[in-house]
Design an enzyme around this catalytic site. Structure first.
Site, short mmCIF file in Angstrom:
data_model
loop_
_atom_site.label_atom_id
_atom_site.label_comp_id
_atom_site.label_asym_id
_atom_site.label_seq_id
_atom_site.Cartn_x
_atom_site.Cartn_y
_atom_site.Cartn_z
N ASN A 172 0.85 -1.19 0.00
CA ASN A 172 0.00 0.00 0.00
C ASN A 172 0.89 1.25 0.00
OD1 ASN A 172 -2.80 1.19 0.53
ND2 ASN A 172 -1.63 2.10 2.21
N GLU A 197 -1.01 1.07 -5.05
CA GLU A 197 -1.04 2.38 -5.72
C GLU A 197 0.19 2.61 -6.61
OE1 GLU A 197 -1.83 2.00 -2.49
OE2 GLU A 197 -3.68 3.11 -2.05
N ASP A 250 -3.39 21.74 9.12
CA ASP A 250 -3.91 20.74 8.19
C ASP A 250 -4.44 21.41 6.93
OD1 ASP A 250 -4.60 18.24 7.16
OD2 ASP A 250 -5.10 17.48 9.14
C1 LIG Z 1 -0.10 15.71 1.16
C2 LIG Z 1 -1.00 14.73 1.86
C3 LIG Z 1 -0.89 14.53 3.22
C4 LIG Z 1 -1.68 13.59 3.87
N1 LIG Z 1 -1.49 13.36 5.21
C5 LIG Z 1 -2.16 12.33 5.81
C6 LIG Z 1 -1.87 11.98 7.17
O1 LIG Z 1 -1.05 12.62 7.83
N2 LIG Z 1 -2.53 10.92 7.70
C7 LIG Z 1 -3.45 10.20 6.99
O2 LIG Z 1 -3.96 9.21 7.51
N3 LIG Z 1 -3.77 10.53 5.71
C8 LIG Z 1 -3.13 11.57 5.10
N4 LIG Z 1 -3.42 11.90 3.81
C9 LIG Z 1 -4.53 11.24 3.13
C10 LIG Z 1 -4.18 9.89 2.61
O3 LIG Z 1 -2.90 9.74 2.09
C11 LIG Z 1 -5.16 9.59 1.47
O4 LIG Z 1 -6.46 9.73 1.93
C12 LIG Z 1 -4.99 8.24 0.89
O5 LIG Z 1 -5.48 8.28 -0.39
C13 LIG Z 1 -5.74 7.14 1.61
O6 LIG Z 1 -5.13 5.97 1.23
P1 LIG Z 1 -5.86 4.57 1.30
O7 LIG Z 1 -6.91 4.61 0.22
O8 LIG Z 1 -4.74 3.60 1.02
O9 LIG Z 1 -6.45 4.41 2.67
C14 LIG Z 1 -2.65 12.86 3.15
C15 LIG Z 1 -2.78 13.08 1.78
C16 LIG Z 1 -1.97 14.00 1.13
C17 LIG Z 1 -2.13 14.19 -0.35
#
Ligand SMILES: Cc1cc2nc3c(=O)[nH]c(=O)nc-3n(C[C@H](O)[C@H](O)[C@H](O)COP(=O)(O)O)c2cc1C
Length: 434
Positions: free
Chosen positions: A139, A199, A246
């Site tokens: 992942n 991904e 955030d």
């Molecule tokens: C720049 C950026 C920072 C992010 N920071 C976090 C974070 O600190 N914690 C978190 O859980 N998701 C964070 N996200 C959101 C997840 O990476 C995002 O929702 C991801 O697509 C979810 O992945 P999944 O589908 O594998 O669960 C962030 C996304 C971006 C683009």
């Protein structure tokens, strides 16, 4: 193209600003990047680290499209094709990201930024976290990491994300956190797909690249990434993470979050650190843009969808503006329901006709002023699950009220006009000398 070639091209085109004066990673780099937004900036001499820092790389859809040599209006089909035509990257045994291997790591050697004065610490915000599960495979996603010792960080893990499921299953998990990635990897890691989808295979469909095995685990990392921080994240070992700015540009609260113990740092010999300003345009682009293909697909299953904009004014997360080719009177409502299904954190959906420019907030507001009646065209979903990012949602449960605004003109106009009148197209040159 690689990230480095792209940066070189920016430089040749005089689009890259060089800061040659020594500058601090504490409050100075972040402040300057914010003022220079959306221009990319290279900080050549960081007071506290031997490594240079680059920021504001992909602040706009135009910059993202430019990297791939596509037009802005091709991004949604481009990302959709990437999700559909996934293929694994080639595995190699040697890679630039492992030119230097540090098995006695010291996070203090890295230019990890302290962004805003109330932050809980120095934060990695551009890191793509790669982890492997014995059943679900690999992942990729983003998790901000707050440094609190030379080898430890608190990692923000939003509940129910795939990585959260991995961690709850395995209790402790080896990770590789990659900093300095090309935009195919950044966009793919920000995409929400089904559990079990790697991904990096989406990233490889967007632009092919190679991966190499990490030095301390069997996680595969992009060969060309600038830095890789390897270590283990523990579910039951936690640390107070935050405060941190955030996506909404407001401070997030302090929470107990899982701890990362760093075991190794590998990097390119002349590695370049990618700074990503929290809440700023690049963060917003990476959050909102990958949601547009999923919303588009859902809306297009219900009505004829033309375009979707998860716009920065809505924090690139809480609002979606959807443009449709209206065929029947209830198409607006159908599009609203479909958009909610396409992005579960979306709070407000605005549906407009094809004559409205969804990238121009004044035009969207004009559609609301001239085509919308609250008692007829408003969809209200009270007490619905909302976003953890929304300060106005219920604390703890994130329960919210979702609203859909059908800003489309009625098909039966009852003699009224809903179109902007055209002024005559007079040739300016005939009447005004240059
Ligand atoms: C720049 C950026 C920072 C992010 N920071 C976090 C974070 O600190 N914690 C978190 O859980 N998701 C964070 N996200 C959101 C997840 O990476 C995002 O929702 C991801 O697509 C979810 O992945 P999944 O589908 O594998 O669960 C962030 C996304 C971006 C683009």
């Amino acid at each position: 193209m690689s990230l480095r070639e792209y940066i070189q091209r920016l430089d040749q085109q005089k689009k890259l600003i060089h800061v040659r004066e020594p500058i601090s990673k504490r409050l100075e780099i972040s402040g300057l990047l914010k003022q220079m937004e959306p221009s990319p900036v290279l900080f050549e001499r960081v007071r506290e680290s031997a490594f240079p820092v680059i920021g504001n790389l992909f602040c706009s859809k135009a910059a993202f499209a430019d990297y791939f040599g596509i037009q802005v209006n091709e991004i949604i089909p481009f990302l959709t094709a990437g999700i559909q035509n996934r293929r694994p990257p080639e595995v190699v045994s040697e890679a630039p990201c492992q030119e230097v291997i540090e098995l006695e790591p010291d996070l203090d050697s890295l230019p990890i930024l302290f962004h805003c004065d109330r932050d809980g610490g120095e934060y990695i915000s551009s890191g793509v976290v790669l982890a492997r599960h014995p059943v679900h495979g690999q992942n990729a996603d983003f998790h901000r990491c707050m440094q609190f010792s030379k080898t430890e960080m608190a990692v923000r893990v939003v509940r129910n994300r795939h990585f959260d499921k991995f961690l709850r299953d395995l209790k402790q998990i080896d990770v590789a956190i990659c900093i300095g990635n090309a935009p195919n990897i950044l966009a793919a890691a920000a995409t929400s797909v089904d559990l079990g989808v790697n991904e990096l295979e989406i990233a490889n469909a967007l632009e092919p690249f190679q991966v190499v095995r990490a030095k301390t685990s069997d996680v595969l990392v992009p060969a060309e990434t600038e830095f890789v921080i390897e270590g283990t994240i523990y579910l039951d070992k936690t640390y107070a993470e935050g405060p941190f700015v955030d996506l909404t540009e407001t401070y997030d609260v302090i929470r107990q979050e899982p701890v990362l113990e760093v075991k190794a740092i590998t990097h390119r010999r002349d590695a370049l650190w990618h700074a990503l300003l929290p809440g700023a345009l690049e963060h917003k682009l990476l959050m909102g843009m990958p949601r547009e293909p999923t919303i588009f697909r859902k809306v297009d299953e219900a009505v004829r969808c033309l375009d979707v904009n998860v716009n920065p004014g809505g924090c690139s997360w809480l609002h979606a503006i959807v443009q449709i080719d209206k065929q029947s009177e209830d198409d607006g409502r159908k599009a609203i329901e479909a958009a909610f299904a396409g992005h579960s954190s979306c709070k407000h959906v605005y549906v407009v006709d094809r004559d409205i420019d969804i990238y121009n907030p004044l035009e969207v507001e004009w559609a609301m002023a001239t085509r919308f009646q609250g008692d007829r065209d408003l969809v209200v979903r009270e007490r619905a699950p909302g976003s953890s990012l929304d300060p106005s949602a219920d604390a703890g449960t994130h329960v919210t009220t979702r609203l859909g605004f059908d800003l489309t003109a009625p098909l039966e106009t009852a003699g009224k006009s809903f179109r902007k009148a055209d002024f005559p197209a007079v040739d300016v040159k005939r009447f005004m000398s240059p």
